[in-house]
Design a protein around this motif. Structure first.
Motif, PDB file in Angstrom:
ATOM      1  N   MET A   8     -41.634  -0.090  49.742  1.00  0.00           N
ATOM      2  CA  MET A   8     -42.011  -1.457  50.017  1.00  0.00           C
ATOM      3  C   MET A   8     -43.395  -1.472  50.678  1.00  0.00           C
ATOM      4  SD  MET A   8     -40.319  -4.375  52.521  1.00  0.00           S
ATOM      5  CE  MET A   8     -39.030  -3.317  52.978  1.00  0.00           C
ATOM      6  N   PRO A   9     -44.271  -2.355  50.217  1.00  0.00           N
ATOM      7  CA  PRO A   9     -45.610  -2.437  50.830  1.00  0.00           C
ATOM      8  C   PRO A   9     -45.551  -3.053  52.227  1.00  0.00           C
ATOM      9  CG  PRO A   9     -45.336  -4.141  49.172  1.00  0.00           C
ATOM     10  CD  PRO A   9     -44.105  -3.276  49.111  1.00  0.00           C
ATOM     11  N   LEU A  10     -46.595  -2.864  52.980  1.00  0.00           N
ATOM     12  CA  LEU A  10     -46.690  -3.412  54.328  1.00  0.00           C
ATOM     13  C   LEU A  10     -47.080  -4.888  54.315  1.00  0.00           C
ATOM     14  CD1 LEU A  10     -46.553  -2.785  57.369  1.00  0.00           C
ATOM     15  CD2 LEU A  10     -48.953  -2.095  57.235  1.00  0.00           C
ATOM     16  N   VAL A  11     -47.911  -5.289  53.356  1.00  0.00           N
ATOM     17  CA  VAL A  11     -48.400  -6.671  53.285  1.00  0.00           C
ATOM     18  C   VAL A  11     -48.250  -7.203  51.868  1.00  0.00           C
ATOM     19  CG1 VAL A  11     -50.373  -8.214  53.633  1.00  0.00           C
ATOM     20  CG2 VAL A  11     -50.140  -6.175  55.057  1.00  0.00           C
ATOM     21  N   SER A  12     -47.687  -8.399  51.757  1.00  0.00           N
ATOM     22  CA  SER A  12     -47.686  -9.138  50.494  1.00  0.00           C
ATOM     23  C   SER A  12     -48.813 -10.150  50.565  1.00  0.00           C
ATOM     24  CB  SER A  12     -46.359  -9.883  50.288  1.00  0.00           C
ATOM     25  OG  SER A  12     -45.304  -8.999  50.052  1.00  0.00           O
ATOM     26  N   VAL A  13     -49.742 -10.055  49.643  1.00  0.00           N
ATOM     27  CA  VAL A  13     -50.860 -10.987  49.561  1.00  0.00           C
ATOM     28  C   VAL A  13     -50.564 -11.970  48.443  1.00  0.00           C
ATOM     29  CG1 VAL A  13     -53.332 -11.252  49.162  1.00  0.00           C
ATOM     30  CG2 VAL A  13     -52.478  -9.226  50.382  1.00  0.00           C
ATOM     31  N   VAL A  14     -50.547 -13.250  48.775  1.00  0.00           N
ATOM     32  CA  VAL A  14     -50.304 -14.301  47.791  1.00  0.00           C
ATOM     33  C   VAL A  14     -51.634 -14.983  47.510  1.00  0.00           C
ATOM     34  CG1 VAL A  14     -49.105 -16.471  47.324  1.00  0.00           C
ATOM     35  CG2 VAL A  14     -47.918 -14.622  48.557  1.00  0.00           C
ATOM     36  N   LEU A  15     -52.093 -14.850  46.275  1.00  0.00           N
ATOM     37  CA  LEU A  15     -53.350 -15.454  45.849  1.00  0.00           C
ATOM     38  C   LEU A  15     -53.024 -16.542  44.837  1.00  0.00           C
ATOM     39  CD1 LEU A  15     -56.629 -13.644  44.872  1.00  0.00           C
ATOM     40  CD2 LEU A  15     -55.792 -15.590  43.578  1.00  0.00           C
ATOM     41  N   ILE A  16     -53.306 -17.805  45.216  1.00  0.00           N
ATOM     42  CA  ILE A  16     -53.057 -18.907  44.298  1.00  0.00           C
ATOM     43  C   ILE A  16     -54.364 -19.311  43.627  1.00  0.00           C
ATOM     44  CG2 ILE A  16     -51.072 -19.709  45.620  1.00  0.00           C
ATOM     45  CD1 ILE A  16     -52.867 -22.036  46.637  1.00  0.00           C
ATOM     46  N   PHE A  17     -54.237 -19.777  42.380  1.00  0.00           N
ATOM     47  CA  PHE A  17     -55.456 -20.201  41.681  1.00  0.00           C
ATOM     48  C   PHE A  17     -55.141 -21.244  40.615  1.00  0.00           C
ATOM     49  CE2 PHE A  17     -53.807 -16.652  39.262  1.00  0.00           C
ATOM     50  CZ  PHE A  17     -54.005 -17.005  37.933  1.00  0.00           C
ATOM     51  N   LEU A  18     -56.122 -22.095  40.363  1.00  0.00           N
ATOM     52  CA  LEU A  18     -56.098 -23.082  39.293  1.00  0.00           C
ATOM     53  C   LEU A  18     -57.514 -23.203  38.763  1.00  0.00           C
ATOM     54  CD1 LEU A  18     -54.860 -25.371  37.585  1.00  0.00           C
ATOM     55  CD2 LEU A  18     -55.370 -26.928  39.490  1.00  0.00           C
ATOM     56  N   ASN A  19     -57.717 -22.724  37.547  1.00  0.00           N
ATOM     57  CA  ASN A  19     -59.023 -22.813  36.890  1.00  0.00           C
ATOM     58  C   ASN A  19     -60.150 -22.242  37.761  1.00  0.00           C
ATOM     59  OD1 ASN A  19     -57.822 -24.006  34.668  1.00  0.00           O
ATOM     60  ND2 ASN A  19     -58.127 -26.066  35.466  1.00  0.00           N
ATOM     61  N   SER A  72     -42.345  -8.982  48.923  1.00  0.00           N
ATOM     62  CA  SER A  72     -41.351  -8.016  49.390  1.00  0.00           C
ATOM     63  C   SER A  72     -41.728  -7.353  50.709  1.00  0.00           C
ATOM     64  CB  SER A  72     -41.138  -6.941  48.321  1.00  0.00           C
ATOM     65  OG  SER A  72     -42.327  -6.184  48.138  1.00  0.00           O
ATOM     66  N   ALA A  73     -42.890  -7.661  51.253  1.00  0.00           N
ATOM     67  CA  ALA A  73     -43.386  -6.965  52.446  1.00  0.00           C
ATOM     68  C   ALA A  73     -43.028  -7.730  53.730  1.00  0.00           C
ATOM     69  CB  ALA A  73     -44.899  -6.803  52.343  1.00  0.00           C
ATOM     70  N   PRO A  74     -43.054  -7.033  54.846  1.00  0.00           N
ATOM     71  CA  PRO A  74     -42.764  -7.713  56.121  1.00  0.00           C
ATOM     72  C   PRO A  74     -43.883  -8.654  56.576  1.00  0.00           C
ATOM     73  CG  PRO A  74     -43.246  -5.386  56.494  1.00  0.00           C
ATOM     74  CD  PRO A  74     -43.187  -5.584  55.012  1.00  0.00           C
ATOM     75  N   TYR A  75     -45.104  -8.433  56.111  1.00  0.00           N
ATOM     76  CA  TYR A  75     -46.222  -9.307  56.471  1.00  0.00           C
ATOM     77  C   TYR A  75     -46.713 -10.048  55.238  1.00  0.00           C
ATOM     78  CZ  TYR A  75     -46.558  -6.636  60.831  1.00  0.00           C
ATOM     79  OH  TYR A  75     -46.298  -6.028  62.037  1.00  0.00           O
ATOM     80  N   LEU A  76     -47.117 -11.305  55.443  1.00  0.00           N
ATOM     81  CA  LEU A  76     -47.671 -12.140  54.380  1.00  0.00           C
ATOM     82  C   LEU A  76     -49.111 -12.482  54.693  1.00  0.00           C
ATOM     83  CD1 LEU A  76     -44.840 -14.767  53.843  1.00  0.00           C
ATOM     84  CD2 LEU A  76     -45.694 -13.171  52.120  1.00  0.00           C
ATOM     85  N   ALA A  77     -49.938 -12.520  53.663  1.00  0.00           N
ATOM     86  CA  ALA A  77     -51.322 -12.977  53.796  1.00  0.00           C
ATOM     87  C   ALA A  77     -51.611 -13.886  52.608  1.00  0.00           C
ATOM     88  CB  ALA A  77     -52.287 -11.794  53.811  1.00  0.00           C
TER      89      ALA A  77
END
Length: 126
Positions: free
Chosen positions: A1-12, A84-89
């Motif tokens: 499991m990774p340490l950080v889950s990075v959520v990158l949102i995008f639209l066009n 899946s990570a304990p930290y979110l960015a």
């Protein structure tokens, strides 16, 4: 499991998306997963994101059912649901991080267990 889950949102965001993704890939802390959340793009953003996901096992591409546009909050929530990570960015498709962002913020969170969230200063150039 990774340490950080990075959520990158995008639209066009075909103009900026590659630079945003590369800024995550260039982090000095490399124990991350990147979830690219497509909010119904109609430009080349979808292909750019899918190409990154095909080249790096730490990167995943997700979109809303039927490639719908659901908005920023729903897109962030979709990314979190796939994390899946304990930290979110969080990062948007037109943003760029400095190379030490994740390392510095994770260090702060781990050295101060009573802290639940870290935010950093912004640089604006456009």
């Amino acid at each position: 499991m990774p340490l950080v889950s990075v959520v990158l949102i995008f639209l066009n965001e075909e103009r900026f998306l590659e630079e945003a993704v590369r800024s995550v890939c260039d982090q000095t802390l490399t124990d991350w997963e990147l979830i690219l959340v497509d909010d119904g793009s109609s430009d080349r953003s979808t292909l750019i994101a899918q190409d990154f996901a095909a080249r790096d096992e730490r990167i995943r591409y997700v979109s809303h059912p039927n490639h719908q546009n659901r908005g920023m909050a729903a897109s962030r929530n979709l990314g979190v649901a796939h994390s899946s990570a304990p930290y979110l960015a969080f990062i948007d498709g037109d943003d760029v991080w400095t190379p030490y962002k994740l390392a510095e913020q994770v260090d702060m969170l781990e050295s101060m267990p009573d802290v639940a969230m870290v935010s950093g200063a912004r640089y604006l150039w456009h």
